[in-house]
Design an enzyme around this catalytic site. Structure first.
Site, short mmCIF file in Angstrom:
data_model
loop_
_atom_site.label_atom_id
_atom_site.label_comp_id
_atom_site.label_asym_id
_atom_site.label_seq_id
_atom_site.Cartn_x
_atom_site.Cartn_y
_atom_site.Cartn_z
N HIS A 1 46.29 64.21 35.98
CA HIS A 1 46.77 62.86 36.28
C HIS A 1 47.29 62.67 37.71
O HIS A 1 46.78 61.85 38.47
CB HIS A 1 47.91 62.50 35.32
CG HIS A 1 47.62 62.73 33.89
ND1 HIS A 1 46.77 61.93 33.15
CD2 HIS A 1 48.06 63.69 33.03
CE1 HIS A 1 46.72 62.38 31.91
NE2 HIS A 1 47.49 63.44 31.81
N ASP B 1 57.91 65.20 38.56
CA ASP B 1 58.60 65.88 37.45
C ASP B 1 57.81 67.16 37.15
O ASP B 1 57.26 67.35 36.07
CB ASP B 1 58.77 64.99 36.21
CG ASP B 1 57.45 64.51 35.63
OD1 ASP B 1 57.41 64.27 34.40
OD2 ASP B 1 56.45 64.38 36.36
N VAL C 1 55.04 60.32 40.62
CA VAL C 1 54.11 60.75 39.56
C VAL C 1 54.88 61.28 38.35
O VAL C 1 54.41 62.15 37.61
CB VAL C 1 53.11 61.81 40.11
CG1 VAL C 1 52.18 61.18 41.15
CG2 VAL C 1 53.84 63.01 40.71
#
Ligand code: RIB
Ligand code: CA
Length: 338
Positions: A259, A11, A140
């Site tokens: 992340h 995303d 992710v």
């Protein structure tokens, strides 16, 4: 040496972009394609941003991009949750103009390439069914594309070698007191995947916040001097600015987690994840205060009455992670003959 086949589901967003750079430039990977999904920003924008990163890495014509689901499976069906999805106050910054951690567009030129005609879900199903079962999925963002593909054609489930997922949290959450953003945006999608029986590694906030990057890392990476290195350095610095708005640790120490790239790193360097345990995990889809919580069953029972369904990374090694990011970018510079 046989390359490791991966499919990125993203995303794109700033840390997704860094993860995509790593996935496309790490020479041990064969990145078969990029599936964009609604998440940090709407899917039109996550697709556009992914195309921008492909061109930044000069992988146009090599790594295709597919547009995926524009809405979660169920979480926005209730009118009151539809309103609450945007803007959401998270540690990923707020949507107050300049201080966002993601923003609508990455700091890259508009793409000159287009996404493929197939939707991400159709391409995922066809690619997995035609494969030898040797593809690693690396989602992710919210798991909407993966969950919809599983529901549409369960034959893909045994064809997925493993899933390495950035999302979830036990001691650390960001979008509510109980949930991490990728899960919170589509909790039902995660639960569908958790119940599928696929080999599932969860790279949660507990780990990603330990594998942070700082301004010194950004400066060292900027020194490499290539387009991808400049992008990564720009994004680390913008994430530190964005995180410093809401997160005391980031503000005090000028650092931010990256992340999604940690999940990619763990495929090449599993030692970047520390204290990985096999546990039972389910996702709260009961729409209460803990909607989107990843509930880890830590009870020390002699045997599980149901088998553990995830490998959960409790910690991370920041040094392994940051060294790998720099090494990949330096090797890319050498390949470019710069
Ligand atoms: O909670 C962190 C996750 O949410 C990352 O994947 C980031 O890109 C956002 O999507
Ligand atoms: Ca993401």
């Amino acid at each position: 040496m046989e390359k490791i086949k991966i499919i990125m589901d993203v995303d794109t967003g700033s840390d997704d972009a860094i993860a995509l750079v790593m996935a496309m430039l790490e020479e041990k990977f064969d990145c078969l394609g990029i599936c964009a999904v609604n998440g940090n920003v709407e899917v039109k924008l996550t697709t556009d941003n992914s195309l921008r990163v492909v061109e930044c890495c000069d992988k146009q014509g090599v790594v295709p991009v597919f547009k995926g689901c524009d809405l979660p499976i169920a979480s926005t069906l209730m009118p009151w949750t539809a309103q609450s999805l945007r803007p959401f106050p998270t540690r990923e910054g707020t949507r107050e103009g300049k201080t966002v951690v993601h923003g609508d567009h990455l700091p890259l030129p508009e793409p000159t390439i287009k996404e493929e005609k197939d939707s991400a879900v159709v391409w995922l199903i066809n690619t997995l069914l035609e494969s030898d079962g040797d593809i690693i999925l690396v989602p992710v963002g919210p798991l909407t594309n993966v969950a919809v593909a599983m529901r549409a054609d369960p034959r893909i489930i045994p064809k997925i070698k493993r899933i390495v997922y950035m999302g979830g949290g036990d001691r650390v959450n960001n979008t509510s007191a109980a949930s991490e953003f990728n899960v919170w945006a589509d909790p039902e999608a995660l639960e569908i995947v958790l119940q599928s029986g696929v080999d599932f590694t969860m790279v949660p906030l507990d780990a990603t916040h330990e594998a942070y990057m700082n301004l010194a890392d950004a400066a060292e990476i900027r020194e490499i001097g290539t387009k991808p290195a400049k992008l990564v350095a720009d994004l680390i610095e913008s994430r530190i600015r964005g995180y410093s708005v809401n997160d005391k640790d980031s503000a005090d120490n000028a650092l931010a987690p990256i992340h999604d790239a940690l999940a990619v790193c763990s495929i090449i360097h599993p030692e970047c994840l520390v204290d990985v345990v096999d546990v039972i995990c389910h996702c709260d889809i009961s729409r209460g205060f803990a909607y989107g919580e990843t509930i880890i069953d830590w009870r020390h029972r002699v045997k599980f009455d149901e088998p553990a369904n995830i490998h959960f990374a409790k910690h991370a090694d920041r040094n392994v992670f940051t060294a790998w990011v720099k090494e990949v970018l330096k090797k890319d510079k050498e390949r470019r003959g710069l």
